[in-house]
Design a protein around this motif. Structure first.
Motif, short mmCIF file in Angstrom:
data_model
loop_
_atom_site.label_atom_id
_atom_site.label_comp_id
_atom_site.label_asym_id
_atom_site.label_seq_id
_atom_site.Cartn_x
_atom_site.Cartn_y
_atom_site.Cartn_z
N TYR A 35 40.05 -9.03 30.70
CA TYR A 35 39.41 -9.35 29.33
C TYR A 35 39.39 -8.03 28.68
N LYS A 36 39.58 -7.93 27.15
CA LYS A 36 39.81 -6.68 26.47
C LYS A 36 38.55 -5.70 26.52
N GLU A 37 37.53 -6.28 26.11
CA GLU A 37 36.37 -5.64 25.81
C GLU A 37 35.48 -4.84 26.99
N GLY A 133 33.15 -5.94 35.72
CA GLY A 133 34.12 -6.73 35.12
C GLY A 133 35.02 -7.74 35.96
N THR A 134 35.34 -8.80 35.31
CA THR A 134 36.49 -9.52 36.39
C THR A 134 37.79 -9.00 36.51
N GLU A 143 32.12 -9.97 31.56
CA GLU A 143 31.60 -8.86 32.23
C GLU A 143 30.15 -8.97 32.41
N GLU A 144 29.47 -8.55 33.31
CA GLU A 144 28.04 -8.68 33.57
C GLU A 144 27.33 -7.40 33.70
N SER A 145 26.04 -7.06 33.12
CA SER A 145 25.47 -5.84 33.69
C SER A 145 24.04 -6.16 34.20
N PHE A 146 23.60 -5.01 35.05
CA PHE A 146 22.21 -5.45 35.63
C PHE A 146 21.50 -3.93 35.23
#
Length: 201
Positions: A35-37, A133-134, A143-146
């Motif tokens: 992904y770009k972001e 990110g994947t 993307e996933e944040s914790f």
């Protein structure tokens, strides 16, 4: 608290007020994000064109509870306690660290390769966490944040933010089941981290 939607505006981030940081994909690890972001989970608003997830839950209290929760999060123990299989040799979360989690059994299992984009791991602050990110082979793209924060009442909060969309046929066929599963896993993450922080205390 869980909210989600395809293009919804996100509430203010809970990352201790740090300024947005968008790392250069070529400067960390493989840089082969799908992904770009890259780094957008640092921003107040998540990018459009993706399904958005926000889940926030209390997981501990006090300085000791915060440190126990941070250690469990950054060493992938939260992921393992929630039922995902992350190899024991996976290093502590830091930018460029690759991690492949796996869910399910045998040939029905799903592998999800990711790479850490950013990490907060300063023991002198009241916030900690990371985002991944994947990478190619992940069924989703995004993307996933914790993030862990300790508020003025000494309550430690886990905030999970994510933006994602299907990258392979399986999640496309799953339709609305995919976001439901993501919400379910976020709830399991919070419960697992609360249990780990309590046990450590």
């Amino acid at each position: 608290m869980t909210t989600d939607g395809p293009h919804d505006a996100d509430p203010a981030r809970h990352d201790g007020g740090r300024p947005p940081q968008t790392p250069d994909p070529a400067a960390s690890g493989s840089g082969a994000f799908t992904y770009k972001e890259v780094g957008a989970t640092r921003n107040a608003s998540l990018p459009a064109g993706y399904h958005h997830l926000l889940h926030r839950a209390p997981v501990a209290t006090g300085a000791a509870g915060f440190r126990a929760a941070a250690d469990a999060l950054l060493t992938w123990r939260m992921h393992r306690a929630a039922g995902l299989r992350v190899p024991a040799a996976t290093p502590r979360a830091a930018p460029g660290v690759a991690a492949t989690s796996r869910a399910g059994l045998g040939p029905l299992g799903i592998s999800a390769p990711c790479q850490v984009v950013w990490a907060d791991d300063d023991p002198g602050t009241d916030s900690a966490g990371f985002a991944y990110g994947t990478l190619p082979g992940h069924p989703e793209s995004g993307e996933e944040s914790f993030t862990l924060t300790r508020d003025g009442d000494d309550v430690v909060w886990l905030t999970i933010r994510a933006f994602s969309r299907p990258a392979t046929l399986l999640p496309r066929l799953a339709g609305p089941v995919g976001p439901m599963l993501q919400r379910h896993i976020a709830t399991r993450f919070a419960k697992a981290l609360r249990r780990l922080a309590t046990t450590a205390g």
